[in-house]
Design an enzyme around this catalytic site. Structure first.
Site, short mmCIF file in Angstrom:
data_model
loop_
_atom_site.label_atom_id
_atom_site.label_comp_id
_atom_site.label_asym_id
_atom_site.label_seq_id
_atom_site.Cartn_x
_atom_site.Cartn_y
_atom_site.Cartn_z
N ASN A 208 -70.97 -55.71 2.40
CA ASN A 208 -70.15 -55.99 1.00
C ASN A 208 -68.80 -55.39 1.16
O ASN A 208 -68.25 -54.66 2.29
CB ASN A 208 -70.60 -55.43 -0.29
CG ASN A 208 -71.22 -54.03 -0.04
OD1 ASN A 208 -70.41 -53.19 -0.23
ND2 ASN A 208 -72.85 -53.76 -0.33
N ASP A 277 -78.43 -55.92 -1.38
CA ASP A 277 -79.75 -56.15 -2.26
C ASP A 277 -80.68 -56.95 -1.51
O ASP A 277 -81.87 -56.97 -1.77
CB ASP A 277 -79.32 -57.11 -3.48
CG ASP A 277 -78.42 -56.42 -4.61
OD1 ASP A 277 -78.84 -55.31 -4.76
OD2 ASP A 277 -77.54 -56.99 -5.09
N LYS A 287 -77.67 -62.58 20.67
CA LYS A 287 -76.57 -62.89 19.80
C LYS A 287 -76.62 -64.56 19.41
O LYS A 287 -76.91 -65.15 20.27
CB LYS A 287 -75.14 -62.82 20.28
CG LYS A 287 -73.92 -63.23 19.66
CD LYS A 287 -72.54 -63.30 20.33
CE LYS A 287 -71.55 -63.95 19.58
NZ LYS A 287 -70.13 -64.19 20.46
N PHE A 322 -73.94 -46.48 -10.56
CA PHE A 322 -72.93 -47.21 -10.92
C PHE A 322 -73.18 -48.68 -10.83
O PHE A 322 -74.09 -49.40 -10.42
CB PHE A 322 -71.76 -47.14 -9.64
CG PHE A 322 -70.87 -45.85 -9.55
CD1 PHE A 322 -69.34 -45.95 -9.95
CD2 PHE A 322 -71.29 -44.68 -9.56
CE1 PHE A 322 -68.74 -44.85 -9.81
CE2 PHE A 322 -70.64 -43.43 -9.79
CZ PHE A 322 -69.09 -43.60 -9.78
N LYS A 336 -78.80 -52.17 -16.73
CA LYS A 336 -79.20 -51.49 -15.49
C LYS A 336 -79.43 -50.02 -15.86
O LYS A 336 -80.33 -49.54 -15.04
CB LYS A 336 -77.98 -51.44 -14.55
CG LYS A 336 -78.20 -50.85 -13.05
CD LYS A 336 -77.05 -51.09 -12.16
CE LYS A 336 -77.21 -50.66 -10.87
NZ LYS A 336 -76.01 -50.68 -9.97
N LYS A 340 -83.31 -48.80 -14.76
CA LYS A 340 -83.38 -47.90 -13.90
C LYS A 340 -83.57 -46.16 -14.42
O LYS A 340 -83.66 -45.54 -13.59
CB LYS A 340 -82.38 -47.97 -12.81
CG LYS A 340 -82.38 -49.34 -12.16
CD LYS A 340 -80.92 -49.47 -10.89
CE LYS A 340 -80.91 -50.80 -10.74
NZ LYS A 340 -81.85 -51.19 -9.86
#
Length: 401
Positions: A208, A277, A287, A322, A336, A340
């Site tokens: 990301n 995730d 490869k 976060f 969230k 959590k």
């Protein structure tokens, strides 16, 4: 950051004088008022005009010059300093200070000041290893003087070893730390930062856009405030922070193992990392060659590190997460937070300008377990870090009542 602070920068003779120019620029940029004292030897390397131009103040070299009609130079400079920094600090100046010699403007001002003094040594490796120098440094440390560096590297004299002055950014960070209240002394903080990389084959991966800047800012500010910091970081292009326990990881599995090994030893855990995730169900040994127009990669969930921490954290431990969202920020962050078992979640809409992964700024909302929401305006990520850590301190105090 240093608005209103008065810093006296002492510059002694050595090739590292050019680094003191950059250090001065960092001090001025941060809002400090800087007054420079140069030894005669220092002026042989860089002209005083350079420091005068950047500081906006006259450069002081002569002990017998008055700053104004009433002000005696060394007394005036000594009295006005919030912090005294000497960079580069040669073996000569350190030896003089250690035995109380005051035979020029710089050493006389050092003797007269009550401000904290930070020294950035720079010298030949053999001079640094000399037992006389080592004794002088040890004596000053015992008396409460601060030191940063030196580090090992190729020296201007041709030797390779310890004696190289720290980089200006690192000296600046140490200076800020000296001036920062240690309201987190005795608190152990674990912070995660950056992305994780989930391999597809030996050259490709899923990841990301996380830059790690928010997590690194938290680690830097927590250290300044006296905390004992562990930073677990995915791959980023940021320099490794000094003075902390730094652990480098790549994948979500790596991060899970590192966090699990460290979590019980910390009072506050801040999960700022953007952990992938999902990961490929299998990794190609070779490869993958370009072939079909479309390919299919099966993905499986990665461990939910934050949820596991929420389930298994020890009594009194503060847990902060976060939430980087693109829609319905408050509701998604609140879900969230509850799912959590967090004490606080820092939520930001990454579609907003100055709020994305690679920005130096952030616009966040702090959502607390009791339902309180604190909205913060756009600010530098270091400023956000101060706000998050302020909240962590309050939560920690409440958890021990």
């Amino acid at each position: 950051m240093l608005n209103g602070k008065k810093i006296v920068l002492g510059v002694t003779g050595g090739i590292a004088v050019y680094k003191a120019v950059e250090l001065l620029r960092l001090f001025v940029k941060s809002g400090a008022e800087v007054h420079v004292i140069m030894t005669e030897a220092a002026t042989k390397f860089v002209a005083p005009l350079t420091f005068q131009t950047l500081s906006g103040n006259p450069v002081h070299t002569d002990m017998f010059n008055l700053i104004s009609e009433q002000e005696i130079g060394h007394i005036s400079l000594a009295d006005k300093a919030d912090l005294f920094v000497i960079a580069p600090a040669t073996a000569n100046i350190i030896g003089k200070i250690a035995v109380g010699i005051a035979d020029d403007l710089l050493t006389t001002t050092v003797m007269a000041t009550k401000a904290p003094l930070l020294l950035a040594p720079a010298m030949n490796v053999n001079m640094y290893d000399n037992p006389i120098y080592q004794e002088n440094e040890a004596k000053l440390r015992k008396l409460g003087y601060y030191f940063t560096g030196p580090v090992s590297g190729y020296l201007a004299c041709g030797w390779d070893g310890k004696g190289k002055m720290m980089e200006p950014a690192e000296i600046f960070e140490e200076a800020v730390g000296v001036l920062t209240d240690k309201d987190m002394a005795g608190i152990k903080v674990l912070i995660t930062a950056g992305p994780t990389l989930e391999a597809i084959d030996p050259v490709r991966f899923i990841s990301n856009h996380s830059s790690g800047k928010m997590g690194y800012a938290l680690a830097k500010v927590a250290k300044r405030r006296g905390a004992k910091v562990t930073l677990i970081s995915g791959p980023v292009s940021l320099p490794e922070p000094s003075g902390i326990n730094f652990i480098s990881v790549k994948s979500a599995k790596d991060m899970e193992e590192a966090v699990t090994a460290c979590c019980n030893n910390n009072d506050v855990i801040i999960k700022a990392a953007a952990v992938a995730d999902y990961r490929p169900a299998s990794i190609s040994e070779n490869k993958m060659k370009k072939g079909e127009d479309k390919i299919k990669i099966d993905l499986v969930k990665t461990p939910d590190i934050l949820a596991n921490l929420g389930k298994n954290r020890k009594l009194g431990q503060v847990l902060i997460g976060f939430a980087a969202e693109t829609t319905d920020l408050i509701n998604n962050a609140r879900k969230k937070l509850e799912k959590k078992s967090l004490d606080l979640i820092v939520a930001n809409d990454v579609t907003l300008p100055e709020s994305g992964f690679n920005s130096d700024k952030n616009i966040v909302k702090l959502l607390f377990k009791d339902g309180t929401v604190e909205e913060l305006p756009s600010m530098a990520k270091e400023q956000v870090a101060y706000k998050v850590l302020d909240a962590a301190i309050k939560l920690k105090a409440h958890s021990t009542l």
